[in-house]
Design an enzyme around this catalytic site. Structure first.
Site, short mmCIF file in Angstrom:
data_model
loop_
_atom_site.label_atom_id
_atom_site.label_comp_id
_atom_site.label_asym_id
_atom_site.label_seq_id
_atom_site.Cartn_x
_atom_site.Cartn_y
_atom_site.Cartn_z
CB SER A 125 6.18 -24.57 78.11
OG SER A 125 5.63 -23.29 78.11
CG HIS B 215 10.60 -25.07 79.19
ND1 HIS B 215 11.11 -23.82 78.93
CD2 HIS B 215 9.27 -24.89 79.36
CE1 HIS B 215 10.14 -22.91 78.95
NE2 HIS B 215 9.01 -23.54 79.21
#
Length: 194
Positions: free
Chosen positions: A119, A173
């Protein structure tokens, strides 16, 4: 075959995360903490003990099949686009640097015992594309403006999902996205982006 030639690094990374997921499954399951730790998840306690390689190995591990599918789909979409515009070397560089940025952010800010997944690197590709487009925003054609809007909307949606779903590693993230954005603002384009 033509798609593979146009984005060989993206396809190599997709194959890599697929093979690692198969290994996770074979060794006891991708949701097993033991398996994740053995294969190199980003476990702060172990990283601080000197196992710095986990900051990279965690990029190839995924926790559950849905996690794998979401990251693989995003990597395919963003990776092939970035690689077509900027080349394979830059794509790999941004991917790994953003993944490291995400892993470091997880290391310092996450509350869980471990993290894993592509991610951070995928958000880095998103951030880099946004950076490239923002730098050229005055010269963007309508398709480029529409792409920028879509990328920003996708990023916003993922932020909302992350804030409403506690297990999601928002630090990873954010770290990946900010690393990618910085690189996208600095990289010189190989081809014109319109």
């Amino acid at each position: 075959m033509n798609r593979v030639r146009q984005a060989p690094v993206t396809w190599l990374l997709l194959a890599g995360i697929g093979l690692v997921f198969a290994a996770e499954t074979y060794l006891g399951g991708s949701t097993s903490t033991r398996v994740l730790v053995v294969l190199g998840a980003n476990a702060p306690v172990l990283v601080w003990q000197g196992q710095w390689w986990r900051l990279f190995s965690a990029l190839f591990l995924h926790i559950g099949f849905v996690h794998l599918l979401l990251n693989a789909y995003a990597l395919y979409q963003l990776g092939t686009m970035f690689e077509a515009w900027m080349g394979s070397g830059r794509m790999l560089g941004v991917y790994l640097a953003s993944g490291l940025g995400g892993s470091l952010a997880s290391l310092f800010f996450m509350r869980a015992d471990l993290s894993a997944g592509a991610s951070g690197a995928v958000f880095g590709l998103l951030g880099a594309l946004v950076g490239l487009l923002l730098r050229r925003r005055e010269r963007l054609m309508p398709a480029g403006k529409q792409l920028l809007t879509s990328l920003l909307m996708w990023a916003g949606l993922n932020v909302v999902m992350g804030l409403t779903n506690p297990p999601i590693d928002n630090a990873g993230h954010a770290g990946g996205a900010l690393t990618g954005l910085a690189l996208g603002l600095m990289l010189r384009e190989r081809d014109a982006i319109r």
